[in-house]
Design a protein around this motif. Structure first.
Motif, PDB file in Angstrom:
ATOM      1  N   ARG A   1       0.831  -1.215   0.000  1.00 26.60           N
ATOM      2  CA  ARG A   1       0.000   0.000   0.000  1.00 26.60           C
ATOM      3  C   ARG A   1       0.860   1.258   0.000  1.00 26.60           C
ATOM      4  O   ARG A   1       0.501   2.261  -0.611  1.00 26.60           O
ATOM      5  CB  ARG A   1      -0.933  -0.019   1.215  1.00 26.60           C
ATOM      6  N   GLU A   2       1.987   1.212   0.699  1.00 23.16           N
ATOM      7  CA  GLU A   2       2.911   2.348   0.668  1.00 23.16           C
ATOM      8  C   GLU A   2       3.406   2.580  -0.760  1.00 23.16           C
ATOM      9  O   GLU A   2       3.501   3.718  -1.229  1.00 23.16           O
ATOM     10  CB  GLU A   2       4.094   2.096   1.605  1.00 23.16           C
TER      11      GLU A   2
ATOM     12  N   ARG B   1      -1.554   1.145   7.031  1.00 23.71           N
ATOM     13  CA  ARG B   1      -0.164   1.490   6.751  1.00 23.71           C
ATOM     14  C   ARG B   1       0.713   1.050   7.921  1.00 23.71           C
ATOM     15  O   ARG B   1       0.254   1.030   9.077  1.00 23.71           O
ATOM     16  CB  ARG B   1      -0.010   2.993   6.514  1.00 23.71           C
TER      17      ARG B   1
END
Length: 334
Positions: free
Chosen positions: A42-43, A256
């Motif tokens: 996701r980062e 995150r």
């Protein structure tokens, strides 16, 4: 004992450290690395990178797979292959065409790089190395080296691979039991390895002490949470130095990763007079102690090499140089 507080893992996960083209996540049966791997993906998506997911066991979360910048290379056997027996070799090993996998991944890298927002940057995610290692350790490592070479020559790109060290280190290849452990081989080719542990392992590493020096209770195995745990980072920098770091991680509500430094203070009791051995200096024919005058005379001596160290070194960085923001002496624990 004091751990480095620079938290290289935070920069690596946020794609601020570009010198890690191959990052391996190592897990155990007690603590899975899948949530941490998904958080890192996701980062990458948040930084505009394209993602190629190599699925050998299970798909990543729906919020990742539905992204337009995500491509899938599905290596899972179909129901038809399972039914007719073509999904497995006679010894029970999964049937995977590594040459085809190589072609499919390279093709998807080219396609996904075209839509990447960061100069063609990409992340290749291998959800589990175990099925590949079970076919051939040598061929799997050669495949990782090739993918790493492709990522190294593309800005911000990375190969993110996950494996279980409990299973992989028990496996023997055609070369027999004398081959090195898979964990050791992966560490030799990876730029960084993250070993994931449950929180209760902290009591084994640093027996019962946190940074404030007070004893604290540790969670039991039943209290372990796959979304939070400990990690040990081994980072091989381009300079040749190897940095080690211990940190805690947690996946927040935004899915995150959040990292925090782990420090510990270990106290060592000096030996008592009863347990201390005899003084080895007591029967010497000469005196090893200095008088006050001798100490002063030694302090007044001007050492000639100190003047030679007063110069300065000026270095002009070239365009191809990779700036390392880490403290060059952080591994000395000064």
């Amino acid at each position: 004992m004091a751990m480095a507080t620079g938290l290289s893992i935070k920069r690596i996960a946020a794609h601020q450290q570009h010198s890690v083209p191959l990052l391996v996540l190592s897990e155990t049966a007690q603590q899975t690395a899948l949530p941490l791997m998904e958080a890192m993906v996701r980062e990458g998506l948040g930084h505009g990178l394209g993602v190629v997911v190599v699925c050998l066991e299970q798909l990543l979360s729906r919020d990742i797979m539905c992204q337009p910048a995500v491509a899938l290379v599905d290596c899972r056997p179909t129901m038809a292959q399972i039914g007719d027996g073509s999904a497995f070799l006679p010894n029970g090993t999964r049937q995977i065409d590594l040459a085809r996998l190589d072609r499919d991944v390279c093709s998807q890298i080219e396609r996904i790089s075209a839509v990447s927002k960061v100069s063609g940057g990409f992340v290749v995610v291998i959800d589990d190395l175990e099925p590949l290692l079970s076919i051939s350790r040598v061929d799997t490592l050669a495949l990782l080296r090739k993918f790493r070479s492709v990522a190294k020559h593309c800005q911000s790109s990375r190969i993110l691979a996950r494996y279980s060290r409990d299973i992989a280190d028990q496996r023997t290849d055609k070369g027999g039991p004398h081959l090195p452990l898979v964990s050791n081989v992966l560490r030799s080719i990876a730029d960084a390895v993250v070993d994931v542990y449950p929180m209760d392992v902290l009591g084994t590493w640093m027996p019962g002490w946190y940074s404030n020096g007070e004893a604290q209770p540790f969670v039991t195995l039943g209290d372990n949470d796959e979304r939070r745990g400990l990690l040990r980072l081994e980072h091989r920098r381009q300079s040749g130095k190897v940095g080690y770091e211990v940190a805690a991680f947690e996946i927040n509500e935004q899915q995150r990763p959040v990292f925090s430094a782990v420090k510990a203070v270990a106290t060592v009791e000096p030996p008592s007079a009863a347990t201390a051995g005899p003084d080895p200096r007591q029967h010497l024919p000469f005196n090893l102690d200095l008088t006050d005058k001798q100490r002063q005379d030694r302090a007044d001596v001007e050492l000639p090499y100190l003047e030679a160290q007063a110069g300065e070194i000026h270095y002009q960085m070239a365009e191809e140089d990779d700036w390392d923001e880490d403290d060059p002496d952080d591994d000395l624990e000064i």
